[in-house]
Design a protein around this motif. Structure first.
Motif, PDB file in Angstrom:
ATOM      1  N   THR A  30     -16.531  -4.124   4.601  1.00  0.00           N
ATOM      2  CA  THR A  30     -17.756  -4.331   3.835  1.00  0.00           C
ATOM      3  C   THR A  30     -17.833  -3.425   2.615  1.00  0.00           C
ATOM      4  O   THR A  30     -18.222  -3.854   1.526  1.00  0.00           O
ATOM      5  N   ALA A  31     -17.439  -2.166   2.783  1.00  0.00           N
ATOM      6  CA  ALA A  31     -17.574  -1.196   1.693  1.00  0.00           C
ATOM      7  C   ALA A  31     -16.479  -1.327   0.644  1.00  0.00           C
ATOM      8  O   ALA A  31     -16.689  -1.007  -0.525  1.00  0.00           O
ATOM      9  N   TYR A  32     -15.292  -1.801   1.058  1.00  0.00           N
ATOM     10  CA  TYR A  32     -14.154  -1.896   0.129  1.00  0.00           C
ATOM     11  C   TYR A  32     -13.534  -3.295   0.198  1.00  0.00           C
ATOM     12  O   TYR A  32     -12.363  -3.452   0.561  1.00  0.00           O
ATOM     13  N   PRO A  33     -14.306  -4.330  -0.144  1.00  0.00           N
ATOM     14  CA  PRO A  33     -13.838  -5.708   0.076  1.00  0.00           C
ATOM     15  C   PRO A  33     -12.656  -6.124  -0.783  1.00  0.00           C
ATOM     16  O   PRO A  33     -11.880  -6.989  -0.390  1.00  0.00           O
ATOM     17  N   ASP A  34     -12.499  -5.525  -1.969  1.00  0.00           N
ATOM     18  CA  ASP A  34     -11.452  -5.953  -2.897  1.00  0.00           C
ATOM     19  C   ASP A  34     -10.304  -4.959  -2.976  1.00  0.00           C
ATOM     20  O   ASP A  34      -9.621  -4.863  -3.998  1.00  0.00           O
ATOM     21  N   THR A  35     -10.105  -4.214  -1.905  1.00  0.00           N
ATOM     22  CA  THR A  35      -9.028  -3.233  -1.867  1.00  0.00           C
ATOM     23  C   THR A  35      -8.052  -3.604  -0.750  1.00  0.00           C
ATOM     24  O   THR A  35      -8.396  -4.356   0.167  1.00  0.00           O
ATOM     25  N   PRO A  36      -6.815  -3.077  -0.823  1.00  0.00           N
ATOM     26  CA  PRO A  36      -5.876  -3.313   0.280  1.00  0.00           C
ATOM     27  C   PRO A  36      -6.433  -2.872   1.629  1.00  0.00           C
ATOM     28  O   PRO A  36      -6.254  -3.558   2.636  1.00  0.00           O
ATOM     29  N   ALA A  37      -7.141  -1.743   1.643  1.00  0.00           N
ATOM     30  CA  ALA A  37      -7.726  -1.265   2.903  1.00  0.00           C
ATOM     31  C   ALA A  37      -8.755  -2.253   3.432  1.00  0.00           C
ATOM     32  O   ALA A  37      -8.806  -2.539   4.639  1.00  0.00           O
ATOM     33  N   GLY A  38      -9.568  -2.807   2.540  1.00  0.00           N
ATOM     34  CA  GLY A  38     -10.569  -3.786   2.964  1.00  0.00           C
ATOM     35  C   GLY A  38      -9.943  -5.047   3.512  1.00  0.00           C
ATOM     36  O   GLY A  38     -10.392  -5.598   4.525  1.00  0.00           O
ATOM     37  N   HIS A  39      -8.885  -5.525   2.850  1.00  0.00           N
ATOM     38  CA  HIS A  39      -8.201  -6.728   3.328  1.00  0.00           C
ATOM     39  C   HIS A  39      -7.555  -6.491   4.699  1.00  0.00           C
ATOM     40  O   HIS A  39      -7.626  -7.350   5.591  1.00  0.00           O
ATOM     41  N   LEU A  40      -6.924  -5.336   4.856  1.00  0.00           N
ATOM     42  CA  LEU A  40      -6.275  -5.031   6.135  1.00  0.00           C
ATOM     43  C   LEU A  40      -7.306  -4.877   7.257  1.00  0.00           C
ATOM     44  O   LEU A  40      -7.057  -5.282   8.395  1.00  0.00           O
ATOM     45  N   ALA A  41      -8.453  -4.293   6.925  1.00  0.00           N
ATOM     46  CA  ALA A  41      -9.511  -4.156   7.933  1.00  0.00           C
ATOM     47  C   ALA A  41      -9.992  -5.528   8.384  1.00  0.00           C
ATOM     48  O   ALA A  41     -10.190  -5.774   9.590  1.00  0.00           O
ATOM     49  N   LEU A  52       0.836  -1.203   0.000  1.00  0.00           N
ATOM     50  CA  LEU A  52       0.000   0.000   0.000  1.00  0.00           C
ATOM     51  C   LEU A  52       0.870   1.252   0.000  1.00  0.00           C
ATOM     52  O   LEU A  52       0.600   2.207  -0.732  1.00  0.00           O
ATOM     53  N   SER A  53       1.930   1.234   0.817  1.00  0.00           N
ATOM     54  CA  SER A  53       2.832   2.388   0.872  1.00  0.00           C
ATOM     55  C   SER A  53       3.514   2.602  -0.474  1.00  0.00           C
ATOM     56  O   SER A  53       3.656   3.743  -0.931  1.00  0.00           O
ATOM     57  N   ARG A  54       3.925   1.503  -1.106  1.00  0.00           N
ATOM     58  CA  ARG A  54       4.558   1.626  -2.419  1.00  0.00           C
ATOM     59  C   ARG A  54       3.598   2.212  -3.441  1.00  0.00           C
ATOM     60  O   ARG A  54       3.964   3.081  -4.240  1.00  0.00           O
ATOM     61  N   LYS A  55       2.353   1.738  -3.430  1.00  0.00           N
ATOM     62  CA  LYS A  55       1.365   2.237  -4.393  1.00  0.00           C
ATOM     63  C   LYS A  55       1.063   3.706  -4.147  1.00  0.00           C
ATOM     64  O   LYS A  55       0.954   4.502  -5.092  1.00  0.00           O
ATOM     65  N   GLN A  56       0.933   4.076  -2.871  1.00  0.00           N
ATOM     66  CA  GLN A  56       0.644   5.473  -2.559  1.00  0.00           C
ATOM     67  C   GLN A  56       1.790   6.375  -3.003  1.00  0.00           C
ATOM     68  O   GLN A  56       1.566   7.475  -3.509  1.00  0.00           O
ATOM     69  N   THR A  57       3.023   5.889  -2.820  1.00  0.00           N
ATOM     70  CA  THR A  57       4.179   6.673  -3.249  1.00  0.00           C
ATOM     71  C   THR A  57       4.196   6.814  -4.762  1.00  0.00           C
ATOM     72  O   THR A  57       4.441   7.900  -5.294  1.00  0.00           O
TER      73      THR A  57
END
Length: 235
Positions: free
Chosen positions: A212-223, A54-59
């Motif tokens: 629930t709202a972002y199931p297929d995103t890195p944030a959703g997986h981390l949650a 996630l950090s790499r992608k954000q950068t």
């Protein structure tokens, strides 16, 4: 005598079976405990890997965005901005040479200010980064980078373990910039801050919302991983 010996043998065999069963039960419990520990370790590793990616992608996204903005500025060229009055040289002074595009640009732009603050964050100068992002948000409240600046302000607080300040900063992203692409990450960090502050119910609610709202995103997986960790910790 033989009958008594047979009876003793039978009772001894029964005792040995009981002892063996107890040993097997203890071993099974130990294996189950080890398996649980291994699952927790794997979850932590996965969480670290996701954070790294996630950090790499954000950068990458950040630098792509900055690069595009710089190209846009360069394509506009120099000169006096529309509606502005060119400075008049003092009486008797020789006419000044035409200003270059770089000289015509303001000394501090939102992009330059943002990049400087972000560099401080990357250099682990967290207190200075906090001050720089705060100054950016005051100086450029309507900048298209304001939502990113607000998010990274929260990250700087979070790394500094100032969880209450980080919580307020991340909530500000959700409240003021609901269309920001940083919204899923900001909500995830709201849950993380609640977790660090031992506000278990609040953490559970917001992490469930993200998963629930972002199931297929890195944030959703981390949650989802943090929710599983909380369940294992019985929070």
């Amino acid at each position: 005598m033989q009958i008594k010996l047979n009876d003793v043998d039978t009772r001894l065999a029964r005792i040995e079976r009981v002892v063996a069963n107890q040993s097997l039960l203890e071993m099974a419990n130990q294996v189950a405990a080890l398996s649980s520990d291994m699952r927790a370790i794997h979850n932590d590793i996965d969480e670290l890997n996701h954070n790294l990616e996630l950090s790499r992608k954000q950068t990458r996204d950040l630098y792509a965005d900055l690069d595009q903005r710089l190209k846009n500025l360069e394509s506009r060229g120099g000169g006096t901005p529309s509606g502005a009055v060119a400075p008049v040289p003092p009486s008797g002074a020789a006419p000044a040479a035409a200003a270059s595009p770089a000289a015509a640009a303001p000394e501090t732009t939102d992009s330059a200010s943002y990049q400087a603050a972000f560099q401080l964050l990357k250099d682990s100068q967290y207190d200075r980064a906090i001050a720089a992002f705060q100054k950016f948000l005051v100086s450029f409240p309507d900048s298209s980078l304001a939502d990113n600046a607000q998010y990274w302000l929260g990250e700087a607080y979070y790394v500094n373990k100032s969880y209450l300040d980080a919580l307020a900063a991340f909530k500000r992203v959700a409240e003021k910039y609901p269309q920001s692409r940083k919204l899923p990450d900001a909500l995830l960090k709201v849950g993380y801050c609640d977790y660090e502050l031992k506000q278990w119910q609040a953490a559970n609610e917001v992490l469930t919302q993200v998963a629930t709202a972002y199931p297929d995103t890195p944030a959703g997986h981390l949650a989802q991983q943090r929710l599983e960790k909380m369940a294992a910790e019985k929070h």
